[in-house]
Design a protein around this motif. Sequence first.
Motif, PDB file in Angstrom:
ATOM      1  N   ILE A 134       0.830  -1.207   0.000  1.00  0.00           N
ATOM      2  CA  ILE A 134       0.000   0.000   0.000  1.00  0.00           C
ATOM      3  C   ILE A 134       0.865   1.257   0.000  1.00  0.00           C
ATOM      4  O   ILE A 134       0.593   2.220  -0.730  1.00  0.00           O
ATOM      5  CB  ILE A 134      -0.952  -0.003   1.220  1.00  0.00           C
ATOM      6  N   LYS A 135       1.929   1.244   0.802  1.00  0.00           N
ATOM      7  CA  LYS A 135       2.820   2.409   0.849  1.00  0.00           C
ATOM      8  C   LYS A 135       3.478   2.660  -0.500  1.00  0.00           C
ATOM      9  O   LYS A 135       3.697   3.808  -0.908  1.00  0.00           O
ATOM     10  CB  LYS A 135       3.879   2.212   1.929  1.00  0.00           C
ATOM     11  N   ALA A 136       3.797   1.579  -1.222  1.00  0.00           N
ATOM     12  CA  ALA A 136       4.383   1.732  -2.546  1.00  0.00           C
ATOM     13  C   ALA A 136       3.378   2.374  -3.505  1.00  0.00           C
ATOM     14  O   ALA A 136       3.735   3.239  -4.310  1.00  0.00           O
ATOM     15  CB  ALA A 136       4.831   0.376  -3.078  1.00  0.00           C
ATOM     16  N   PHE A 137       2.123   1.964  -3.411  1.00  0.00           N
ATOM     17  CA  PHE A 137       1.080   2.576  -4.236  1.00  0.00           C
ATOM     18  C   PHE A 137       0.908   4.053  -3.891  1.00  0.00           C
ATOM     19  O   PHE A 137       0.722   4.909  -4.768  1.00  0.00           O
ATOM     20  CB  PHE A 137      -0.260   1.866  -4.014  1.00  0.00           C
ATOM     21  N   GLU A 138       0.948   4.365  -2.585  1.00  0.00           N
ATOM     22  CA  GLU A 138       0.676   5.728  -2.131  1.00  0.00           C
ATOM     23  C   GLU A 138       1.675   6.750  -2.672  1.00  0.00           C
ATOM     24  O   GLU A 138       1.358   7.934  -2.779  1.00  0.00           O
ATOM     25  CB  GLU A 138       0.664   5.774  -0.595  1.00  0.00           C
TER      26      GLU A 138
END
Length: 204
Positions: A134-138
């Motif tokens: 999720i952090k990579a997407f954000e």
Amino acid sequence: KAHHIAPRARGLPGQPLSLSHVAPALALHGRSAMAEKKHESGKLEIKLEAPGAALTKAQQELVEDNFKLLDRDKDGRLTIQEVGILFRAFGQNPTDEELAEMLRPVGPKGLDLEGFGQFFSKNYREPTSEDALIKAFEVFDLGGTGFMSADKFKEMLTSLGEPMPAEEVDKILAEAEVDYTGQFSYKVLAKKLCEGPQRVADVA
């Protein structure tokens, strides 16, 4: 012996997706640091402190139970193919090419229980966690909407970091529930991608 791992959430098609490539491609700086994943009851995932670390007693029992499920002829050994199946069942996501390289030293007789434990520990890599994904997407969600363009996602994964084959990205997008505007919720997708198998399925 004919076996396969129970499909992940909603039945992901084909081979397990190479999650180890998704976060790096998105984050643009190699493999991202893995966040601690909350333990979910019933999952087969095995987490070690580091590659080469010894399995705990509980983990050894989990390996033994599932080893016996795959060892249908009760000869105390798994074939090379079954070693790969069980390795992935415990939360590891190597590509087919990476797995083939790992299995290269395994002899034609396969591995016994002790040998599998050593194989798993030696080739272990920290699984990609839902939070890390999720952090990579954000990083690319500048508006904080929680959504991403399917076209942009495919472009990034096929061209950035460690490029993924377009067909693998298409398998991921098949699970993404892309809406009529071409957008999808990356939090929902991250949850699906990180849900490991619940059990080792046995098909005669």
